[in-house]
Design an enzyme around this catalytic site. Structure first.
Site, PDB file in Angstrom:
ATOM      1  N   ASP A   1      80.054  30.709  18.977  1.00 22.72           N
ATOM      2  CA  ASP A   1      79.625  29.400  18.486  1.00 22.72           C
ATOM      3  C   ASP A   1      78.916  28.617  19.579  1.00 22.72           C
ATOM      4  O   ASP A   1      78.052  27.790  19.309  1.00 22.72           O
ATOM      5  CB  ASP A   1      80.839  28.631  17.956  1.00 22.72           C
ATOM      6  CG  ASP A   1      81.491  29.385  16.808  1.00 22.72           C
ATOM      7  OD1 ASP A   1      80.779  29.678  15.834  1.00 22.72           O
ATOM      8  OD2 ASP A   1      82.683  29.732  16.901  1.00 22.72           O
TER       9      ASP A   1
ATOM     10  N   SER B   1      77.656  35.880  11.301  1.00 23.55           N
ATOM     11  CA  SER B   1      76.326  36.164  10.747  1.00 23.55           C
ATOM     12  C   SER B   1      75.418  36.903  11.740  1.00 23.55           C
ATOM     13  O   SER B   1      74.513  37.628  11.312  1.00 23.55           O
ATOM     14  CB  SER B   1      75.667  34.856  10.301  1.00 23.55           C
ATOM     15  OG  SER B   1      75.594  33.958  11.389  1.00 23.55           O
TER      16      SER B   1
ATOM     17  N   LYS C   1      84.633  30.392  20.262  1.00 25.02           N
ATOM     18  CA  LYS C   1      84.537  31.297  19.120  1.00 25.02           C
ATOM     19  C   LYS C   1      85.606  30.909  18.093  1.00 25.02           C
ATOM     20  O   LYS C   1      86.539  30.198  18.405  1.00 25.02           O
ATOM     21  CB  LYS C   1      84.740  32.752  19.567  1.00 25.02           C
ATOM     22  CG  LYS C   1      83.565  33.252  20.394  1.00 25.02           C
ATOM     23  CD  LYS C   1      83.695  34.709  20.819  1.00 25.02           C
ATOM     24  CE  LYS C   1      84.042  35.663  19.729  1.00 25.02           C
ATOM     25  NZ  LYS C   1      83.151  35.630  18.549  1.00 25.02           N
TER      26      LYS C   1
ATOM     27  N   GLY D   1      79.381  37.741  18.273  1.00 25.57           N
ATOM     28  CA  GLY D   1      78.662  36.466  18.283  1.00 25.57           C
ATOM     29  C   GLY D   1      79.491  35.398  18.968  1.00 25.57           C
ATOM     30  O   GLY D   1      80.580  35.672  19.488  1.00 25.57           O
TER      31      GLY D   1
ATOM     32  N   SER E   1      82.500  39.466  14.635  1.00 27.95           N
ATOM     33  CA  SER E   1      82.385  38.917  13.273  1.00 27.95           C
ATOM     34  C   SER E   1      81.321  37.823  13.243  1.00 27.95           C
ATOM     35  O   SER E   1      80.958  37.267  14.276  1.00 27.95           O
ATOM     36  CB  SER E   1      83.716  38.292  12.856  1.00 27.95           C
ATOM     37  OG  SER E   1      84.747  39.213  13.035  1.00 27.95           O
TER      38      SER E   1
ATOM     39  N   GLY F   1      84.537  29.925  14.761  1.00 31.40           N
ATOM     40  CA  GLY F   1      83.928  29.151  13.681  1.00 31.40           C
ATOM     41  C   GLY F   1      84.152  29.815  12.329  1.00 31.40           C
ATOM     42  O   GLY F   1      84.157  29.156  11.293  1.00 31.40           O
ATOM     43  N   GLY F   2      84.364  31.121  12.359  1.00 32.28           N
ATOM     44  CA  GLY F   2      84.666  31.871  11.132  1.00 32.28           C
ATOM     45  C   GLY F   2      86.142  32.265  11.069  1.00 32.28           C
ATOM     46  O   GLY F   2      86.525  33.135  10.282  1.00 32.28           O
TER      47      GLY F   2
ATOM     48  N   GLU G   1      89.185  39.035  17.380  1.00 31.52           N
ATOM     49  CA  GLU G   1      88.008  39.185  18.257  1.00 31.52           C
ATOM     50  C   GLU G   1      88.422  39.236  19.725  1.00 31.52           C
ATOM     51  O   GLU G   1      87.886  40.027  20.509  1.00 31.52           O
ATOM     52  CB  GLU G   1      87.043  38.017  18.053  1.00 31.52           C
ATOM     53  CG  GLU G   1      86.325  38.061  16.719  1.00 31.52           C
ATOM     54  CD  GLU G   1      85.448  36.851  16.472  1.00 31.52           C
ATOM     55  OE1 GLU G   1      84.543  36.942  15.633  1.00 31.52           O
ATOM     56  OE2 GLU G   1      85.666  35.805  17.102  1.00 31.52           O
TER      57      GLU G   1
ATOM     58  N   LYS H   1      73.143  28.031  20.394  1.00 32.60           N
ATOM     59  CA  LYS H   1      74.480  28.206  20.979  1.00 32.60           C
ATOM     60  C   LYS H   1      74.471  28.137  22.513  1.00 32.60           C
ATOM     61  O   LYS H   1      75.516  28.257  23.145  1.00 32.60           O
ATOM     62  CB  LYS H   1      75.041  29.571  20.562  1.00 32.60           C
ATOM     63  CG  LYS H   1      75.678  29.650  19.212  1.00 32.60           C
ATOM     64  CD  LYS H   1      74.760  29.739  18.061  1.00 32.60           C
ATOM     65  CE  LYS H   1      75.456  29.945  16.745  1.00 32.60           C
ATOM     66  NZ  LYS H   1      75.959  31.296  16.564  1.00 32.60           N
TER      67      LYS H   1
END
Ligand SMILES: O=C[C@H](O)[C@H](O)[C@H](O)COP(=O)(O)O
Length: 236
Positions: free
Chosen positions: A91, A34, A101, A89, A32, A103-104, A110, A128
């Site tokens: 952080d 950006s 991880k 992704g 997940s 941040g979202g 995940e 990062k």
């Protein structure tokens, strides 16, 4: 967001897909955030016949939407518990490939999808890339908690040394962020995290904690897109 950062994310994501999503793979985990937007964009550039033979396992409402919008077939870990590769992704990533991880607020799903995969690959931009967790990401370790326990967990996190730990509040809603799993998030800063495994264990032992956004000894490889357009690769 500057176009340099977006370009860095794209380069890392494209290279990771090109090097790790093989024609023989049938089940792909999709993280997940950006940077993962570029992962899905690259997957959509593959041979459509190959994509038609592949199931994609999302890790959030967001990544499920990206896959469905692209016309890809989605599945879940209940149906597909043997995933060929998961790309996600992060952080922040340290020198040993431990990562922060969440941040979202997506780190619970995940982590399950990463652990179900034979190989876990991280894609990120240069911001990062750290030696020690906490160098770049100062917001703290995301901790998903059962709603009724949040105050008790917050107190324990403060006792464990995170005096600035706080409940994550929503932006376009009054009250806290509610995760895809119906839980709350506490962000717990611990300064520099020299021993992420111990930090993970200590937090996870607090009753009421669902999952911790520390991914230790999980990633096999990380791709960092750089400002100059190059991509750095870190392996175990
Ligand atoms: O909960 C969110 C995830 O762990 C993301 O993978 C992480 O926050 C990185 O997201 P982005 O690629 O947007 O920086």
């Amino acid at each position: 967001m500057s176009s340099l950062i977006e370009q860095a994310k794209q380069k890392a994501a494209y290279q990771a897909v090109d090097e790790h999503v093989l024609p023989t793979h049938r089940v792909i985990g999709v993280g997940s955030g950006s940077t993962v937007v570029h992962v899905v964009a690259r997957l959509l550039q593959r041979d459509p016949e190959l994509n038609a033979k592949t199931v994609f396992v999302p890790t959030s409402f967001q990544s499920r939407g990206l896959l469905l919008d692209g016309g890809l077939t989605v599945g879940d870990v209940e149906q597909y518990s043997d995933i060929d590769v998961t790309i996600d992704g992060a952080d922040e990533v340290d020198a040993q490939l431990n990562a922060i991880k969440g941040g979202g607020a997506a780190h619970l799903q995940e982590k399950v999808v990463a652990e179900a995969a034979k190989k876990f690959v991280i894609v990120a931009d240069y911001r990062k890339d750290s030696k020690v967790l906490g160098e770049q990401w100062s917001k703290g370790v995301p901790v998903e908690v059962v709603p009724f326990a949040w105050r008790a967990v917050l107190k324990k996190l403060q006792e464990q040394g995170s005096k600035d730990a706080k409940l994550r509040m929503a932006v376009a809603k009054a009250g806290p962020v509610v995760t895809d799993n119906g839980n709350f998030i506490i962000d717990a800063p611990f300064g520099l995290i020299h021993d992420p495994v111990k930090c993970l264990r200590d937090i996870k032992l607090i009753t009421g904690v669902v999952e911790v956004g520390l991914f230790c000894n999980m990633a096999e490889i990380a791709y960092f897109g750089n400002e100059d357009g190059s991509v750095s690769i870190r392996t175990k």
